[in-house]
Scaffold this motif. Sequence first.
Motif, PDB file in Angstrom:
ATOM      1  N   HIS A   1      31.992  14.193 -80.638  1.00  0.00           N
ATOM      2  CA  HIS A   1      31.725  13.585 -79.442  1.00  0.00           C
ATOM      3  C   HIS A   1      33.098  12.481 -79.377  1.00  0.00           C
ATOM      4  N   GLU A   2      33.287  11.875 -80.529  1.00  0.00           N
ATOM      5  CA  GLU A   2      34.430  10.834 -80.538  1.00  0.00           C
ATOM      6  C   GLU A   2      35.742  11.661 -80.006  1.00  0.00           C
TER       7      GLU A   2
ATOM      8  N   THR B   1      35.532  12.461 -76.336  1.00  0.00           N
ATOM      9  CA  THR B   1      35.941  11.145 -75.576  1.00  0.00           C
ATOM     10  C   THR B   1      37.472  10.561 -75.685  1.00  0.00           C
ATOM     11  N   MET B   2      38.216  10.771 -76.810  1.00  0.00           N
ATOM     12  CA  MET B   2      39.559  10.374 -76.770  1.00  0.00           C
ATOM     13  C   MET B   2      40.245  11.492 -75.791  1.00  0.00           C
TER      14      MET B   2
ATOM     15  N   SER C   1      39.197  12.936 -73.372  1.00  0.00           N
ATOM     16  CA  SER C   1      39.125  12.564 -71.780  1.00  0.00           C
ATOM     17  C   SER C   1      39.851  11.416 -71.396  1.00  0.00           C
ATOM     18  N   PHE C   2      40.135  10.448 -72.185  1.00  0.00           N
ATOM     19  CA  PHE C   2      40.938   9.287 -71.948  1.00  0.00           C
ATOM     20  C   PHE C   2      42.423   9.490 -72.378  1.00  0.00           C
TER      21      PHE C   2
ATOM     22  N   PRO D   1      37.614  18.645 -74.097  1.00  0.00           N
ATOM     23  CA  PRO D   1      36.579  17.669 -73.762  1.00  0.00           C
ATOM     24  C   PRO D   1      35.175  17.951 -73.600  1.00  0.00           C
TER      25      PRO D   1
ATOM     26  N   LEU E   1      32.176  17.187 -76.136  1.00  0.00           N
ATOM     27  CA  LEU E   1      31.189  16.656 -75.750  1.00  0.00           C
ATOM     28  C   LEU E   1      29.725  17.272 -75.788  1.00  0.00           C
TER      29      LEU E   1
ATOM     30  N   LEU F   1      37.780  18.467 -66.627  1.00  0.00           N
ATOM     31  CA  LEU F   1      37.209  18.649 -68.147  1.00  0.00           C
ATOM     32  C   LEU F   1      37.087  20.200 -68.298  1.00  0.00           C
TER      33      LEU F   1
ATOM     34  N   ARG G   1      43.973  12.899 -66.858  1.00  0.00           N
ATOM     35  CA  ARG G   1      42.845  11.965 -67.463  1.00  0.00           C
ATOM     36  C   ARG G   1      42.964  10.716 -67.970  1.00  0.00           C
TER      37      ARG G   1
ATOM     38  N   TYR H   1      36.240   7.935 -66.753  1.00  0.00           N
ATOM     39  CA  TYR H   1      35.055   8.527 -66.899  1.00  0.00           C
ATOM     40  C   TYR H   1      34.168   7.487 -67.420  1.00  0.00           C
TER      41      TYR H   1
ATOM     42  N   ILE I   1      34.038   4.556 -78.999  1.00  0.00           N
ATOM     43  CA  ILE I   1      34.269   5.006 -80.427  1.00  0.00           C
ATOM     44  C   ILE I   1      33.475   3.801 -81.501  1.00  0.00           C
TER      45      ILE I   1
ATOM     46  N   PHE J   1      47.430   5.212 -74.864  1.00  0.00           N
ATOM     47  CA  PHE J   1      47.519   6.623 -74.654  1.00  0.00           C
ATOM     48  C   PHE J   1      48.569   6.824 -73.627  1.00  0.00           C
TER      49      PHE J   1
END
Lengths: 185, 254
Positions: free
Chosen positions: A95-96, A99-100, A102-103, A177, A181, B73, B100, B106, B114, B129
């Motif tokens: 999940h982490e 998440t990373m 998707s950013f 991602p 997820l 995604l 993204r 999102y 996290i 990032f």
Amino acid sequence: MGKSEEKTVLPFGEAIYMVLHSIRLRLGRILVVIIAITASIAYMVSLDLLSRILASSIPPNGVGIYLFLLDLTAFIVAAAGTMNSLLIMIAERYHEIGTMKSFGARDIHIFELLMIEALILTIIGGFLGYLIGLGIGYGLGGSGDPVFLLGKAIGVAVLIGLISASYPSYQAARMSPVEALRVEV
Amino acid sequence: MVEAQVKTELVPRRRKLEYVVEVMDVKKYYKLGKVIVKALDGVSFNVKRSEYVSIMGPSGSGKTTLFNMIGGLDRPTAGKIYIEGVDIAMLDAYELAWLRANTIGYIFQTFNLIPVLTALENVMLPMIFVGKPYDEAVEKAKKLLELVGLGRFIHHKPGELSGGQQQRVAAARALANDPAIILADEPTGNLDLVTGLKLINLLKKINTEQKVTVVTATHDLKMVDVSDRIIWIRDGRIEKIEMRRDIEAEVREE
């Protein structure tokens, strides 16, 4: 394309910070990785120290092979145990990872984070294993060069870390991602 | 001369865009054994700048699939999706990661912060990032956390925050790189009625004050009140598209 500057980054200092943070706060969960390495390195180091005693009961020409096989056992057990616990550790973080990503994290960033973490863990395990192995080896009356053994212990631990972390890290890094997820652990 | 012409055509469309999101006849098929499941079967719509659009439908209707594809995604089986005029199917891994990080923010149903990082560090992550200098990232993250009403909780870890607070951290994180669109997948799905309503109001506030386009996939009817348009999805197709003013008119007539 003229787009080369449009690239997401993960500065090395930031990666180290995140990894150390993660290790510190999740020590309980990742102790199993360290223990797997520690036990194997302790086994290997103590056997090396006791090699002269062990060798006395074996025909001289078989000693080298015998010790090699013992080292190999320690190596395989450590690699298998470490890979197994790393697979679980990494799966818990899908999940982490998703998440990373998707950013803006790219595959290489995830791979880098996971590999750095695995290497730090195996080096810690290697050093602990060295100390314990030294204790056992000397305690049982063995002898040997402690500096050489330190090098060997850390070297083998790093090798185990590289081998056993690369597959799970690679697999996790290339997940999309959504896949990452969606996984329920 | 000829070469130059070809090149300009290859550059992604960057005209002054009326639509932030363009979805053109998008299909997504999955193979389940021998059966082909049509999660999406030809969906088309556009989202205007600063619009608040909700995609509604029962679970299994395909709204999450659609949401994932708008967010880059997941890739469609057929059809095109343009984000800010860029066909996202044409992007390589680097460009997709850049999109993204910069264009889309999102918000997930399960917050997805996290766990080992503080609220501040979570909000900073997308800025790291894109290579924003550390001090600037700290300042921006603090401002965003204040905007979502969590100025006093910047050093708390997700585990030390309530669900509503975590989702507000997630909203701040989504805003980190001044995205053109916020995509929220069931943002109130794990929140109770009151905190859910607070989050919806926060999203609306972000939408009107920051002029950010908001697209949510939801089956929370509370979302209807703040949406400019509601796109109803059923069995992978658009059932109807309603403007809020029409709904309000209907209610008044009754």
